[in-house]
Motif scaffolding. Sequence first.
Motif, PDB file in Angstrom:
ATOM      1  N   GLY A 282      25.990  33.808  33.551  1.00 16.37           N
ATOM      2  CA  GLY A 282      26.503  32.859  32.566  1.00 16.37           C
ATOM      3  C   GLY A 282      26.569  31.413  33.019  1.00 16.37           C
TER       4      GLY A 282
ATOM      5  N   GLY B  47      24.277  29.183  33.142  1.00 12.72           N
ATOM      6  CA  GLY B  47      23.455  28.264  32.348  1.00 12.72           C
ATOM      7  C   GLY B  47      22.001  28.216  32.789  1.00 12.72           C
ATOM      8  N   LYS B  48      21.517  29.267  33.462  1.00 17.27           N
ATOM      9  CA  LYS B  48      20.143  29.270  33.991  1.00 17.27           C
ATOM     10  C   LYS B  48      19.090  29.163  32.893  1.00 17.27           C
ATOM     11  N   THR B  49      19.165  30.044  31.899  1.00 21.52           N
ATOM     12  CA  THR B  49      18.130  30.100  30.880  1.00 21.52           C
ATOM     13  C   THR B  49      18.088  28.790  30.086  1.00 21.52           C
ATOM     14  N   THR B  50      19.252  28.277  29.744  1.00 22.96           N
ATOM     15  CA  THR B  50      19.321  27.003  29.015  1.00 22.96           C
ATOM     16  C   THR B  50      18.799  25.861  29.886  1.00 22.96           C
TER      17      THR B  50
ATOM     18  N   LYS C 171      15.725  23.050  29.381  1.00 25.98           N
ATOM     19  CA  LYS C 171      15.869  21.608  29.611  1.00 25.98           C
ATOM     20  C   LYS C 171      14.849  21.089  30.623  1.00 25.98           C
TER      21      LYS C 171
ATOM     22  N   ARG D 216      19.412  41.994  31.153  1.00 21.75           N
ATOM     23  CA  ARG D 216      20.487  41.736  30.198  1.00 21.75           C
ATOM     24  C   ARG D 216      20.003  41.867  28.763  1.00 21.75           C
TER      25      ARG D 216
ATOM     26  N   GLN E 270      15.904  35.496  24.244  1.00 24.04           N
ATOM     27  CA  GLN E 270      16.511  34.168  24.377  1.00 24.04           C
ATOM     28  C   GLN E 270      15.511  33.163  24.946  1.00 24.04           C
TER      29      GLN E 270
ATOM     30  N   LYS F 219      27.331  22.115  32.345  1.00 26.82           N
ATOM     31  CA  LYS F 219      28.568  22.041  31.564  1.00 26.82           C
ATOM     32  C   LYS F 219      29.469  20.882  31.990  1.00 26.82           C
TER      33      LYS F 219
ATOM     34  N   ASP G  23      29.537  18.248  30.443  1.00 30.00           N
ATOM     35  CA  ASP G  23      29.940  17.571  29.202  1.00 30.00           C
ATOM     36  C   ASP G  23      31.347  18.011  28.801  1.00 30.00           C
TER      37      ASP G  23
ATOM     38  N   GLY H 251      23.601  19.281  33.953  1.00 30.56           N
ATOM     39  CA  GLY H 251      23.531  19.735  32.560  1.00 30.56           C
ATOM     40  C   GLY H 251      24.707  19.182  31.795  1.00 30.56           C
TER      41      GLY H 251
ATOM     42  N   GLY I 281      25.075  19.531  28.186  1.00 31.34           N
ATOM     43  CA  GLY I 281      25.108  19.982  26.800  1.00 31.34           C
ATOM     44  C   GLY I 281      24.192  21.170  26.602  1.00 31.34           C
ATOM     45  N   GLU I 282      24.094  21.630  25.372  1.00 30.06           N
ATOM     46  CA  GLU I 282      23.366  22.866  25.074  1.00 30.06           C
ATOM     47  C   GLU I 282      21.972  22.635  24.502  1.00 30.06           C
TER      48      GLU I 282
HETATM   49  N1  LIG Z   1      28.324  22.669  27.023  1.00 31.15           N
HETATM   50  C1  LIG Z   1      27.334  23.149  27.786  1.00 31.15           C
HETATM   51  N2  LIG Z   1      26.952  24.432  27.641  1.00 31.15           N
HETATM   52  C2  LIG Z   1      25.934  24.867  28.405  1.00 31.15           C
HETATM   53  C3  LIG Z   1      25.285  24.050  29.358  1.00 31.15           C
HETATM   54  N3  LIG Z   1      24.309  24.810  29.950  1.00 31.15           N
HETATM   55  C4  LIG Z   1      24.367  26.014  29.377  1.00 31.15           C
HETATM   56  N4  LIG Z   1      25.341  26.063  28.438  1.00 31.15           N
HETATM   57  C5  LIG Z   1      25.756  27.204  27.606  1.00 31.15           C
HETATM   58  O1  LIG Z   1      26.235  28.209  28.460  1.00 31.15           O
HETATM   59  C6  LIG Z   1      25.979  29.495  27.894  1.00 31.15           C
HETATM   60  C7  LIG Z   1      25.241  30.348  28.908  1.00 31.15           C
HETATM   61  O2  LIG Z   1      23.954  29.794  29.095  1.00 31.15           O
HETATM   62  P1  LIG Z   1      22.722  30.690  29.579  1.00 31.15           P
HETATM   63  O3  LIG Z   1      21.564  29.760  29.712  1.00 31.15           O
HETATM   64  O4  LIG Z   1      22.564  31.893  28.727  1.00 31.15           O
HETATM   65  O5  LIG Z   1      23.256  31.133  31.001  1.00 31.15           O
HETATM   66  P2  LIG Z   1      22.559  32.111  32.022  1.00 31.15           P
HETATM   67  O6  LIG Z   1      22.914  31.671  33.387  1.00 31.15           O
HETATM   68  O7  LIG Z   1      21.091  32.200  31.758  1.00 31.15           O
HETATM   69  O8  LIG Z   1      23.276  33.466  31.687  1.00 31.15           O
HETATM   70  P3  LIG Z   1      22.874  34.926  32.217  1.00 31.15           P
HETATM   71  O9  LIG Z   1      21.393  35.003  32.148  1.00 31.15           O
HETATM   72  O10 LIG Z   1      23.556  35.850  31.288  1.00 31.15           O
HETATM   73  O11 LIG Z   1      23.394  35.019  33.602  1.00 31.15           O
HETATM   74  C8  LIG Z   1      25.190  29.238  26.621  1.00 31.15           C
HETATM   75  O12 LIG Z   1      26.112  29.248  25.542  1.00 31.15           O
HETATM   76  C9  LIG Z   1      24.634  27.843  26.818  1.00 31.15           C
HETATM   77  O13 LIG Z   1      24.396  27.158  25.607  1.00 31.15           O
HETATM   78  C10 LIG Z   1      25.723  22.678  29.503  1.00 31.15           C
HETATM   79  O14 LIG Z   1      25.240  21.887  30.308  1.00 31.15           O
HETATM   80  N5  LIG Z   1      26.745  22.297  28.695  1.00 31.15           N
END
Ligand SMILES: Nc1nc2c(ncn2[C@@H]2O[C@H](COP(=O)(O)OP(=O)(O)OP(=O)(O)O)[C@@H](O)[C@H]2O)c(=O)[nH]1
Lengths: 280, 291
Positions: free
Chosen positions: A89, A91-94, A98, A119, A125, A233, A235, A258, A260-261
Amino acid sequence: ISSHSKISEELYDELEETLITADVGIDSTLAILETLREKVRKVSTNGDPEIIYDLLTDTIDEVMRPAAEEKPLNLGHTPSVILIVGVNGSGKTTTIAKLTYHFLKQNKKVLLAAADTFRAAATEQIVEWGDRLGVQVIQQGHGADPAAVAFDALQSAKARGFDILIVDTAGRLHNKANLMHELEKIYRAMKKQDPEAPHEVFLVLDGTTGQNALQQAKIFQETSGVTGLVITKLDGTAKGGAVIPICRELGIPLRFIGIGEKMEDLEPFDPSAFARALLA
Amino acid sequence: QLTERFESFFKKIRGHGKLSEDNIRDSMREVRRILLEADVNFKVVKDFIGRVQEKALGQEVIKSITPGQQVIKIIHDELIVLLGEGQSRLDLSGLPPIPLMIVGLQGSGKTTFCAKLALHLRRKGKFPLLAAADVYRPAAIDQLKQLGKQLDIPVWAPGQANPVQICKDALVEARKTGRDVVLMDTAGRLHIDQEMMDELVKIREAVKPPEILYVADGMGGQDAVKAALEFAAKLDFNGVVLTKMDGDSKGGAALSIRAVTGKPIRFIGNGEKPDALEEFHPDRMASRILG
Ligand SMILES: Nc1nc2c(ncn2[C@@H]2O[C@H](COP(=O)(O)OP(=O)(O)OP(=O)(O)O)[C@@H](O)[C@H]2O)c(=O)[nH]1
Ligand SMILES: Nc1nc2c(ncn2[C@@H]2O[C@H](COP(=O)(O)OP(=O)(O)OP(=O)(O)O)[C@@H](O)[C@H]2O)c(=O)[nH]1
Ligand SMILES: [Mg+2]
Ligand SMILES: [Mg+2]
C-alpha cells in the motif's frame, strides 16, 4: 519556529520537537541538532531565529543532497530497467503511472511489466493505468510467476527497443523471508536476461511511515539492492522525515516525491525545498 | 526487550547505592526514547512520561530493592490503561440490514479489511453484503469483486458513479436478498481533502451506520494522530482497525490514535489473507510497543 531573542535551549527543544514530529527519529534529530550547534558557534547569529532556520535547512540539505548528486540516475540504456519495490500500500503502482508520465514527457518509449501476480486486481490496476497513458503492459495474469513476467517483459523491451522498462511488484513486508526470497528471484531472473538489469531499484515509501522505514530500506537493500527512494503521499500532512535516517545511514538517494493520486503528481527531489517543507 | 534494556540500565545507574530521584528521571529519558522509536506521538509520550514519572517517584519505587521491576510495572500498567480495555464489540444490534462504513487514508488496508470482516461476520452466522463505493481508484471495484468471489460473498457494484447512491442502493439490495450486514468500502482519502471528507459525511447521513471503522496503517508515524483526529471530528467513528501488524513496526501509532481520539481499537490486521484478522488485545500491544 517562534521568536526567541537569544539561542536558548528552548529553541533547540522546539527544533527537536519539530524534527521528531516530522518522523526524522531520535538519532538523526540529535545528529542534525549537534551539527546545527556547531554551525551556530561559528556564525554570529545574534540569536536571530531566521538565521538558525537557514542553518538548519542547510544542515538537512547537506544530509540529503550528496547521495542524490553523486549518483545521477542510471538511465542511458536500451532499455533502462527500473524495478519498483516496497511494502504493501505504499503507492508503488500509482508511482509507476507517474514515472511513466514523467518519461513519456521526455519522449522516451516506456514499457510496463505487471509482476504483481498475487494481489486481487493488481494486474487490472496497472493495465488501467497503461490504457490511460497509452503504454503497453506485459502481463501473464493472476497467479503467474512474477519472475517469468519480469523476464519476458525485459526480453520484449530489448527486442522492441524500449528506452525504459518499469517492473511493478507486489507489496511485501520485509520481515517475510519467503516474500523477500520471491523478490530476489525476480531480481535474478532479470539479470539472466541482462547482467546490468535492473539499472535502478526504487523503494517506494509511504510518506506517513514512521521509524520502520529504515528497517524496510535495510532489508530491501540486502535483498534486491535499492538505488533510489520515492516517498509518496506528501500532499497530506506527513513530512516524510523517515527518509533522513535512510539517507544518513545507508546513503540511498531520494529521487522523487509523490504529491497526489494523478499521473502528474510526481516531483523530482529538491533537497532545499524538502528541508523547508519539513520545518514548515 | 524492555525488561533487559531496563534492568541493565538500572544496574548501571544504581551501582551499589540506593535509587535516587535523579536515577528515576534518567530512566524516564530511556522510556521516552523507547516510545518515540516505537512511533508513539510526541505529545502522547510527553503526557505519558509525566504520569509515569510521578508514580515512579513514589516511595514504593525509591525504597524497593528491585526498582527496575517496579518502574517497568508502572509503565506497563499505564500503557494498558491508555490502550483501553480490550474486546470492545461491534454494535450490530439494530434492525437489519446494518450498514457499516470503512474509512481511512490511502493504502491503509480498507478493501482487504472489508473482505476480512465479511468473512469474520459470516463465520458468526451473519449474511454480509460488500458494497464497492470506491469509484476513483483504478480497478478498486474489481479488487473488491475478486475478494468477494474468493470468499463467495456477494458484492454490490452496480456501475453507478456516485458513492452515496451506491451505499443507499446497497441497503435496498440487502433487504431484497436477505443480507443482514452491509460493509461499505470507501476510497482512501486525505483528512485535509474537504470535498472527499464531505463525501463521507454525506454517505453517513444517507445510511446512518451504527458502526464506522477507521482503518489505520500499523506502520504509521507521528502524523497518524492528525488524520485520526480529523476523521473523528468529521465522522465520530466508533472504532479503529490497525493493519499490517504482521510487519515488524512497533505499532506506536496504535497508542497515539487511541490516546488522542479515545476510540477503541476493534481489530488488528495480521496478514494479506482474508482470515488474517484478530480482535485487539491491549496487553499484547503493550508488550509489542515496549519490546
Ligand atoms: N494522496 C496520495 N495518494 C497516493 C499517492 N501515491 C499513491 N497514493 C494512493 O495510495 C493508494 C495505494 O496506491 P497503490 O499504487 O495501489 O499502492 P501499492 O504500493 O502499489 O499497493 P500494493 O500493490 O497493494 O502494495 C491508492 O489509493 C493511491 O491512489 C500520493 O502521492 N498521494
Ligand atoms: N501484510 C499485510 N498486508 C495487508 C494487510 N492489510 C492490507 N494489506 C495489504 O496492503 C495493501 C493495501 O491494501 P488495500 O486493501 O488495497 O488498501 P486500501 O486502504 O483499500 O487502499 P485504497 O483503497 O487505495 O485507499 C494490499 O497489498 C493489501 O494486501 C495486513 O494486515 N497485512
Ligand atoms: Mg501495487
Ligand atoms: Mg481500497
